[in-house]
Motif scaffolding. Structure first.
Motif, PDB file in Angstrom:
ATOM      1  N   GLY A 162      -1.098  -2.167   5.720  1.00 48.75           N
ATOM      2  CA  GLY A 162      -0.181  -1.059   5.504  1.00 48.75           C
ATOM      3  C   GLY A 162       1.109  -1.194   6.285  1.00 48.75           C
ATOM      4  N   ASP A 163       2.063  -0.365   5.930  1.00 41.52           N
ATOM      5  CA  ASP A 163       3.376  -0.315   6.566  1.00 41.52           C
ATOM      6  C   ASP A 163       3.303   0.611   7.777  1.00 41.52           C
ATOM      7  N   PRO A 164       3.535   0.081   8.988  1.00 37.27           N
ATOM      8  CA  PRO A 164       3.432   0.921  10.185  1.00 37.27           C
ATOM      9  C   PRO A 164       4.521   1.993  10.277  1.00 37.27           C
ATOM     10  N   ALA A 165       5.543   1.914   9.433  1.00 37.38           N
ATOM     11  CA  ALA A 165       6.615   2.904   9.445  1.00 37.38           C
ATOM     12  C   ALA A 165       6.291   4.108   8.553  1.00 37.38           C
ATOM     13  N   ARG A 166       5.122   4.089   7.898  1.00 39.32           N
ATOM     14  CA  ARG A 166       4.716   5.173   7.005  1.00 39.32           C
ATOM     15  C   ARG A 166       3.422   5.806   7.514  1.00 39.32           C
ATOM     16  N   TRP A 167       3.221   7.064   7.172  1.00 35.40           N
ATOM     17  CA  TRP A 167       2.003   7.774   7.537  1.00 35.40           C
ATOM     18  C   TRP A 167       0.813   7.190   6.775  1.00 35.40           C
ATOM     19  N   ASN A 168      -0.325   7.053   7.471  1.00 36.79           N
ATOM     20  CA  ASN A 168      -1.535   6.620   6.771  1.00 36.79           C
ATOM     21  C   ASN A 168      -2.494   7.809   6.635  1.00 36.79           C
ATOM     22  N   PRO A 173       6.283   9.758   3.244  1.00 37.20           N
ATOM     23  CA  PRO A 173       6.034   8.357   2.901  1.00 37.20           C
ATOM     24  C   PRO A 173       4.692   7.908   3.466  1.00 37.20           C
ATOM     25  N   GLY A 174       3.809   7.428   2.597  1.00 36.15           N
ATOM     26  CA  GLY A 174       2.474   7.022   3.014  1.00 36.15           C
ATOM     27  C   GLY A 174       2.222   5.548   2.789  1.00 36.15           C
ATOM     28  N   SER A 175       1.230   5.034   3.461  1.00 36.47           N
ATOM     29  CA  SER A 175       0.753   3.665   3.318  1.00 36.47           C
ATOM     30  C   SER A 175      -0.657   3.637   3.871  1.00 36.47           C
ATOM     31  N   SER A 176      -1.236   2.458   3.953  1.00 32.86           N
ATOM     32  CA  SER A 176      -2.524   2.357   4.634  1.00 32.86           C
ATOM     33  C   SER A 176      -2.259   2.004   6.096  1.00 32.86           C
ATOM     34  N   ASP A 177      -3.305   2.096   6.882  1.00 34.36           N
ATOM     35  CA  ASP A 177      -3.232   1.676   8.275  1.00 34.36           C
ATOM     36  C   ASP A 177      -2.790   0.209   8.304  1.00 34.36           C
ATOM     37  N   PRO A 178      -1.941  -0.191   9.261  1.00 40.54           N
ATOM     38  CA  PRO A 178      -1.540  -1.601   9.334  1.00 40.54           C
ATOM     39  C   PRO A 178      -2.719  -2.568   9.399  1.00 40.54           C
ATOM     40  N   ALA A 179      -3.863  -2.134   9.899  1.00 44.72           N
ATOM     41  CA  ALA A 179      -5.057  -2.988   9.926  1.00 44.72           C
ATOM     42  C   ALA A 179      -5.520  -3.343   8.518  1.00 44.72           C
ATOM     43  N   PHE A 180      -5.058  -2.566   7.534  1.00 43.55           N
ATOM     44  CA  PHE A 180      -5.437  -2.801   6.143  1.00 43.55           C
ATOM     45  C   PHE A 180      -4.199  -3.125   5.300  1.00 43.55           C
ATOM     46  N   ARG A 186       0.827  -1.210   0.000  1.00 40.87           N
ATOM     47  CA  ARG A 186       0.000   0.000   0.000  1.00 40.87           C
ATOM     48  C   ARG A 186       0.861   1.261   0.000  1.00 40.87           C
ATOM     49  N   ASP A 187       2.166   1.110  -0.147  1.00 42.65           N
ATOM     50  CA  ASP A 187       3.097   2.225  -0.070  1.00 42.65           C
ATOM     51  C   ASP A 187       2.864   3.243  -1.186  1.00 42.65           C
ATOM     52  N   HIS A 188       3.028   4.504  -0.828  1.00 42.97           N
ATOM     53  CA  HIS A 188       2.918   5.597  -1.786  1.00 42.97           C
ATOM     54  C   HIS A 188       3.687   6.795  -1.237  1.00 42.97           C
ATOM     55  N   ASP A 189       3.950   7.746  -2.099  1.00 44.96           N
ATOM     56  CA  ASP A 189       4.602   8.991  -1.690  1.00 44.96           C
ATOM     57  C   ASP A 189       3.632  10.139  -1.887  1.00 44.96           C
ATOM     58  N   VAL A 190       3.627  11.047  -0.905  1.00 45.47           N
ATOM     59  CA  VAL A 190       2.831  12.261  -0.986  1.00 45.47           C
ATOM     60  C   VAL A 190       3.828  13.392  -1.194  1.00 45.47           C
ATOM     61  N   ALA A 191       3.689  14.101  -2.292  1.00 43.76           N
ATOM     62  CA  ALA A 191       4.665  15.139  -2.617  1.00 43.76           C
ATOM     63  C   ALA A 191       3.967  16.404  -3.094  1.00 43.76           C
ATOM     64  N   ALA A 192       4.690  17.492  -2.997  1.00 43.80           N
ATOM     65  CA  ALA A 192       4.271  18.770  -3.559  1.00 43.80           C
ATOM     66  C   ALA A 192       5.551  19.535  -3.880  1.00 43.80           C
TER      67      ALA A 192
END
Length: 157
Positions: free
Chosen positions: A51-57, A42-49, A29-35
């Motif tokens: 996702g990577d707990p080391a990334r923002w959901n 660094p983004g991901s989904s919630d670990p319950a879904f 579910r990893d992704h990058d949020v940029a501007a």
């Protein structure tokens, strides 16, 4: 006439492990949020879904946005009302309910801990949270209640 502001971002999925979304477990579910001009988040989904707990959901980012907006509205109101804030830390809590096929936030509770320069400022500092809530663009945009439970103390001499 209302002033319009436009915001942009680029969200790039980085979780393809070679077979794309061939099945639910085949991709991250990893992704990058940029501007432009800003550090990438660094983004991901919630670990319950999965996702990577080391990334923002997204749920954390939404909660952070509500808290940031309240902080900035509050600091402005304090500055123009003679309340000198010397410290501000918030540990907000958001509650999301899963429903069949989706989910939604049911509330966010902000828990700001504020220090002001003198004991005479404490009462006004507490009262300004109501006005800050009304001025917060993000709180005005979400469809769930945003409450605040501030604690204000005076900076020790």
């Amino acid at each position: 006439m209302a002033k319009l502001h436009t915001y942009t971002a680029e969200i790039t999925w980085t979780g393809n492990q070679g077979t794309g979304t061939s099945n639910y477990r085949a991709y991250r579910r990893d992704h990058d949020v940029a501007a432009e001009g800003l550090p990438t988040i660094p983004g991901s989904s919630d670990p319950a879904f999965r996702g990577d707990p080391a990334r923002w959901n997204p749920e954390q980012l939404l909660l952070a946005s509500v808290s940031q907006c309240h902080l900035l509205s509050y600091l402005h109101l304090c500055a123009v009302n003679g309340v000198v804030v010397t410290s501000y830390v918030d540990r907000p809590v958001g509650t999301m309910e899963e429903t069949p096929g989706g989910g939604h936030f049911t509330e966010a509770v902000l828990h700001p801990r504020i220090e002001v320069a003198s004991p005479e400022m404490v009462e006004k500092a507490l009262a300004l949270h109501t006005d800050a809530h009304k001025a917060c663009f993000i709180a005005a945009s979400v469809n769930f209640p945003v409450r605040h439970e501030p604690v204000v103390t005076a900076t020790p001499a």
